[in-house]
Scaffold this motif. Structure first.
Motif, PDB file in Angstrom:
ATOM      1  N   GLY A  29       0.846  -1.204   0.000  1.00  0.00           N
ATOM      2  CA  GLY A  29       0.000   0.000   0.000  1.00  0.00           C
ATOM      3  C   GLY A  29       0.877   1.248   0.000  1.00  0.00           C
ATOM      4  N   LEU A  30       0.396   2.268  -0.717  1.00  0.00           N
ATOM      5  CA  LEU A  30       1.196   3.478  -0.886  1.00  0.00           C
ATOM      6  C   LEU A  30       1.485   4.171   0.450  1.00  0.00           C
ATOM      7  CD1 LEU A  30       2.575   5.400  -2.875  1.00  0.00           C
ATOM      8  CD2 LEU A  30       0.399   6.611  -3.137  1.00  0.00           C
TER       9      LEU A  30
ATOM     10  N   ALA B 285       5.255   5.813   4.640  1.00  0.00           N
ATOM     11  CA  ALA B 285       5.606   5.768   6.068  1.00  0.00           C
ATOM     12  C   ALA B 285       6.983   5.129   6.269  1.00  0.00           C
ATOM     13  CB  ALA B 285       4.538   5.000   6.846  1.00  0.00           C
ATOM     14  N   ASN B 286       7.226   4.032   5.570  1.00  0.00           N
ATOM     15  CA  ASN B 286       8.536   3.374   5.690  1.00  0.00           C
ATOM     16  C   ASN B 286       9.659   4.317   5.278  1.00  0.00           C
ATOM     17  OD1 ASN B 286       7.471   1.007   6.641  1.00  0.00           O
ATOM     18  ND2 ASN B 286       7.500  -0.050   4.655  1.00  0.00           N
ATOM     19  N   GLY B 287       9.388   5.047   4.198  1.00  0.00           N
ATOM     20  CA  GLY B 287      10.415   5.982   3.725  1.00  0.00           C
ATOM     21  C   GLY B 287      10.639   7.109   4.724  1.00  0.00           C
ATOM     22  N   ILE B 288       9.559   7.622   5.269  1.00  0.00           N
ATOM     23  CA  ILE B 288       9.667   8.754   6.206  1.00  0.00           C
ATOM     24  C   ILE B 288      10.324   8.320   7.515  1.00  0.00           C
ATOM     25  CG2 ILE B 288       8.271  10.306   7.652  1.00  0.00           C
ATOM     26  CD1 ILE B 288       6.400  10.555   5.104  1.00  0.00           C
ATOM     27  N   ASN B 289       9.987   7.120   7.996  1.00  0.00           N
ATOM     28  CA  ASN B 289      10.532   6.650   9.269  1.00  0.00           C
ATOM     29  C   ASN B 289      11.840   5.888   9.113  1.00  0.00           C
ATOM     30  OD1 ASN B 289       8.229   7.657  10.583  1.00  0.00           O
ATOM     31  ND2 ASN B 289       7.093   5.793  10.070  1.00  0.00           N
TER      32      ASN B 289
ATOM     33  N   PRO C 234      15.742   7.603   8.237  1.00  0.00           N
ATOM     34  CA  PRO C 234      14.501   8.354   8.001  1.00  0.00           C
ATOM     35  C   PRO C 234      14.673   9.339   6.850  1.00  0.00           C
ATOM     36  CG  PRO C 234      14.960   8.226  10.344  1.00  0.00           C
ATOM     37  CD  PRO C 234      16.139   7.629   9.644  1.00  0.00           C
ATOM     38  N   LYS C 235      13.692   9.334   5.946  1.00  0.00           N
ATOM     39  CA  LYS C 235      13.702  10.181   4.747  1.00  0.00           C
ATOM     40  C   LYS C 235      15.005  10.051   3.955  1.00  0.00           C
ATOM     41  CE  LYS C 235      10.406  13.564   6.508  1.00  0.00           C
ATOM     42  NZ  LYS C 235      10.188  14.925   6.958  1.00  0.00           N
ATOM     43  N   GLY C 236      15.604   8.868   4.034  1.00  0.00           N
ATOM     44  CA  GLY C 236      16.849   8.650   3.280  1.00  0.00           C
ATOM     45  C   GLY C 236      17.969   9.571   3.704  1.00  0.00           C
TER      46      GLY C 236
ATOM     47  N   ASP D  47       7.492  17.120   0.328  1.00  0.00           N
ATOM     48  CA  ASP D  47       8.530  17.027  -0.706  1.00  0.00           C
ATOM     49  C   ASP D  47       9.072  15.606  -0.810  1.00  0.00           C
ATOM     50  OD1 ASP D  47       8.196  19.671  -1.205  1.00  0.00           O
ATOM     51  OD2 ASP D  47       9.991  20.340  -0.127  1.00  0.00           O
ATOM     52  N   PHE D  48       9.190  14.947   0.357  1.00  0.00           N
ATOM     53  CA  PHE D  48       9.705  13.583   0.335  1.00  0.00           C
ATOM     54  C   PHE D  48       8.762  12.667  -0.449  1.00  0.00           C
ATOM     55  CE2 PHE D  48      10.110   9.272   1.965  1.00  0.00           C
ATOM     56  CZ  PHE D  48      11.469   9.055   1.774  1.00  0.00           C
TER      57      PHE D  48
END
Lengths: 392, 440
Positions: A352-353, A358-362, A369-371, A379-380
């Protein structure tokens, strides 16, 4: 010229006496510090600098060209407080070669490999082979590779020296300490002592090393006692010697001889070469094949304002390239879903998007977090959208 | 060489001529110029009102912390992917020394190197702990630390890998990348020996661990000699708080020594009788020699210099034939004070003495200069060579590599050469024996 000479020794001696008197004025507060001042300063008298450079004592109210308020040097400031034992223990986490600071614990090569595959391989590559700009941890048998340290790439086909943990590092204590304090790079200080032992065991294994005559094979379990028996193949490969009673003296003597480190020292500047200063064999050597010119931003000394063209056409794309591409580009091989790999992104999006955002942000696995960016959530997400769009 | 001497004489002579004669000569030139200029168009930058001269400028309320002119947008630090790992978290951005004047680097252009990213330390939660072989360990808040009496010193900080990619051959056609792994600033802080006065260092203390609070927990081992000499804990840079890139709020400063030793985001100093072996004291920050032995604890950056004008970035393509131009450069030594700089026009075969200018301070950037009458179409090989008051002088490439080989990475201080082409372009070259020379 203020070079080391008998005069400066005499001056330094005078300073020592002043220092003792100064300390004496403070009464009985710190007898041992007086003792130290005398001992250390007398050592310094004989060896004004440890690096082969010039010593600038404070004399006549100045050090070199700078004025000094000598009233500031008398001590007794009464600032700060003593740390508690717990506070010192919380911060004093370094590990020394003699085992000081090395905790109890154990870990196997097998466990180490599992942790490595989860938390380390994305940067350090399969079996520690390196990648993505991160250092290699092994290039094969440490004992064989130690012999490459005399290699010089003086011709284009020559192999260079191999400088990895097994072939080069002087002490194993560094490895334990650094992994525990600074790894994984994106989430440092999250490994348990047992996990660190396991990772050290794995790294010894891929460097094909032995402890006390025993091969660190896939069955090996590393403990504190065994760790302290590790003998690094290149332990004696460094100069000057810095351990033992005479260490500082060794270092001072070493840097007194310019030949040890490729320097040239003149007794009198008038001796310097002014004609015929290059060898007959010396030629003008140019940059080959354009050299390195991957400069960001590109070199320019122009004072004109940037035009419209200089603005990024796609901000999300620019942000992706600056922050995410190292791990997410096609064939980056870092274990992250690669942009353009339809299947990998289909699998990722099956969550799910919202979950992907959430995975990317955390952060997830070794992705910070956020790479590791400072982008806003909005923006992320736009960067994530860009990556998805490019992987359809 | 004879050519250079006669040029020098010409300059000296012209300076000795009396004022009247010179004025007369200039008058004649000016007159000749007038007749030539009659056919030229007038410069619109002079003939017209300029836009900024006919309307209000910005109010003083704008940019309460000032920023450079928008026209200076190309004067920035720069980076290359070659020197980056960890997504630019274990990386370097280097100083545009071709654009700098004088001996002070503006804080926003000071080179930036970190091993785990640039930390943003909350000054309220900042603590400095000093412990180990001292009678009385101490913990200080930032405000308490700044209550110690301060000293202010001008010192350069140089990454020992400055020029380290060019042991085998020149690689960068750029002054910024060839020599910009360094900067110079005025630092304010306290001598560590001042603090130790109250802590009572034990006689067996020989080494100090300095440790940062950043993601890499950056640590280095310092010998006690430096601690009791000029080692400082600094909190200000060119009059303001340290920038985050320089370790805000507090870093270690070991004047003249490897930048890496000047630990940023400083958190802890511990004293011991035996040395630590930190991560940056392994395959990094050790210089491997051809005999397989590596120099460790390689403290001071040796005497060094470079020509900063001209440079590959700002060449001489605009010069007119016969123009008198200043060749300018920087010299520096981590072992003392610069005492002189020589300049060669033939790649280091023959030298003439250049002039030092401005302030000449220990372990600081020093400016030098030489006036040159430019001949259109001439090809030059500009090489500078500095010396210091410890007695050191820069080696040739052959002299340095005969001892250190080409795999040392760190502490390269051999003379550097710019080729000035007949068109006035500037190329980075090296003058050296192909294949190297063996140690005598």
């Amino acid at each position: 010229m203020r070079r080391f000479n008998k005069k400066s020794v005499a001056l330094a001696s005078a300073l020592t006496i002043t220092a003792i008197i100064g300390a004496g004025c403070m009464g009985e507060a710190q007898p041992k510090s007086q003792q130290f001042t005398a001992a250390a300063s007398s050592e310094l008298n004989n060896h004004p600098t440890i690096d082969g450079g010039v010593y600038h004592p404070i004399m006549n109210g100045k050090t070199g060209p700078y004025y000094v308020n000598e009233d500031t040097l008398k001590g007794d400031f009464r600032i700060g407080r003593e740390p508690t034992k717990n506070e010192i223990a919380a911060w004093d986490k370094d590990v020394m070669p003699d085992g000081t600071g090395l905790p109890e614990g154990e870990g196997s090569v097998e466990d180490g490999e599992e942790i490595y595959e989860t938390k380390c391989v994305s940067c350090h590559g399969d079996f520690g082979s390196g990648g993505g700009g991160y250092p290699a941890l092994s290039k094969g048998n440490a004992y064989d590779l130690q012999k490459t340290l005399t290699n010089q790439r003086t011709n284009p086909d020559a192999d260079g020296p191999v400088r990895v943990f097994g072939s080069y590092w002087p002490q194993a204590s560094t490895l334990f300490w650094y992994i525990r304090d600074a790894m994984p790079h994106t989430r440092s200080k999250t490994l348990t002592n047992d996990e660190v032992y396991a990772l050290v065991a794995y790294i010894l294994n891929i460097n094909e090393m032995e402890i006390d005559g025993e091969e660190v094979d896939e069955e090996y379990v590393l403990t504190r006692d065994k760790f302290l028996k590790i003998k690094m193949p290149n332990e004696d490969g460094f100069e000057p010697k810095i351990q033992g009673e005479h260490a500082l003296e060794n270092v001072r003597t070493y840097y007194k001889n310019p030949k040890n480190f490729g320097a040239i020292k003149l007794k009198d500047p008038k001796e310097r070469c002014m004609t015929n200063c290059q060898k007959q064999t010396a030629k003008v050597v140019y940059i080959q094949n354009g050299g390195i010119s991957d400069f960001h931003p590109p070199l320019s000394s122009a004072r004109t304002l940037p035009g419209e063209k200089a603005m990024p056409t796609n901000i999300a794309q620019t942000r992706y390239e600056e922050n995410c591409a190292a791990c997410h580009n096609l064939d980056a091989g870092m274990g992250a879903p690669e942009v353009g790999d339809k299947q990998a992104w289909a699998n990722t999006l099956a969550k799910g998007l919202d979950k992907v955002y959430a995975n990317g942000i955390n952060g997830i696995n070794v992705m910070p977090p956020k790479g590791g960016t400072t982008l806003s959530d909005k923006d992320f997400k736009a960067v994530v959208d860009y990556m998805i769009e490019k992987s359809k | 060489m004879s050519n250079k001497t006669s040029q020098d004489d010409n300059i000296e002579l012209s300076q000795r001529r009396n004022f009247f004669k010179r004025t007369a000569a200039l008058g004649a030139t000016a007159l000749a110029g007038t007749s030539l200029l009659a056919s030229q168009k007038d410069d619109p930058a002079i003939m017209h009102h300029v836009p900024w001269g006919q309307k209000w400028g910005d109010p003083v309320t704008k940019n309460l912390y000032g920023v450079p002119s928008k026209y200076e947008h190309n004067v920035t630090r720069r980076y290359t992917k070659l020197l980056a790992s960890g997504n630019y978290r274990a990386s370097i951005a280097v100083t545009p020394i071709h654009e700098l004047k004088g001996i002070i680097t503006p804080n926003g252009l000071f080179f930036s190197r970190s091993h785990g990213g640039i930390a943003h330390v909350d000054p309220q939660e900042y603590r400095l702990m000093i412990h180990g072989l001292v009678e009385k360990p101490i913990v200080l808040t930032l405000d308490q630390l700044k209550r110690y009496p301060s000293v202010t010193r001008v010192h350069f900080i140089e990454c020992p890998a400055n020029g380290g990619q060019e042991w085998r051959a020149p690689q960068y056609n750029s002054l910024q990348f060839s020599k910009g792994f360094m900067s110079c600033a005025e630092w304010t802080g306290v001598y560590i020996k001042t603090i130790l006065k109250d802590l009572g260092l034990k006689p067996e203390a020989k080494w100090m661990l300095s440790e940062g609070s950043d993601n890499s927990e950056m640590g280095r081992t310092i010998p006690i000699d430096k601690v009791l000499d000029d080692a400082m804990i600094v909190w200000a840079q060119n009059g303001e708080a340290l920038r985050p890139e320089q370790g805000y709020p507090v870093r270690l400063l070991l004047p003249g020594w490897e930048g890496n030793l000047c630990v940023k985001w400083l958190k802890r100093l511990e004293f011991a009788s035996e040395p630590w072996f930190c991560k940056e004291e392994t395959s990094k920050y050790t210089a491997l020699k051809p005999n397989g032995k590596a120099v460790q604890h390689f403290y001071a950056n040796e005497v060094n210099s470079t020509v900063t004008s001209p440079s590959p970035e700002i060449p001489w393509t605009d010069l007119e034939d016969g123009q008198l131009v200043e060749i300018e450069g920087l010299a520096w030594s981590g072992m003392g004070t610069i005492t002189g700089v020589d300049l060669s026009f033939d790649g280091g075969k023959t030298y003439v003495e250049a002039k030092l200018k401005g302030l000449v301070l220990p372990k600081a950037w020093t400016r030098w200069s030489y006036m040159h009458r430019y001949k259109k179409g001439e090809r030059l090989l500009l090489t500078s060579r500095a010396r210091d008051d410890a007695g050191y002088i820069q080696p040739t490439v052959d002299e340095e590599t005969s001892v250190m080989g080409v795999e040392s990475v760190y502490h390269r201080n051999a003379v550097e050469t710019w080729e000035v082409t007949p068109e006035g372009k500037v190329n980075h070259v090296q003058v050296r024996t192909p294949g190297g020379v063996k140690n005598a």
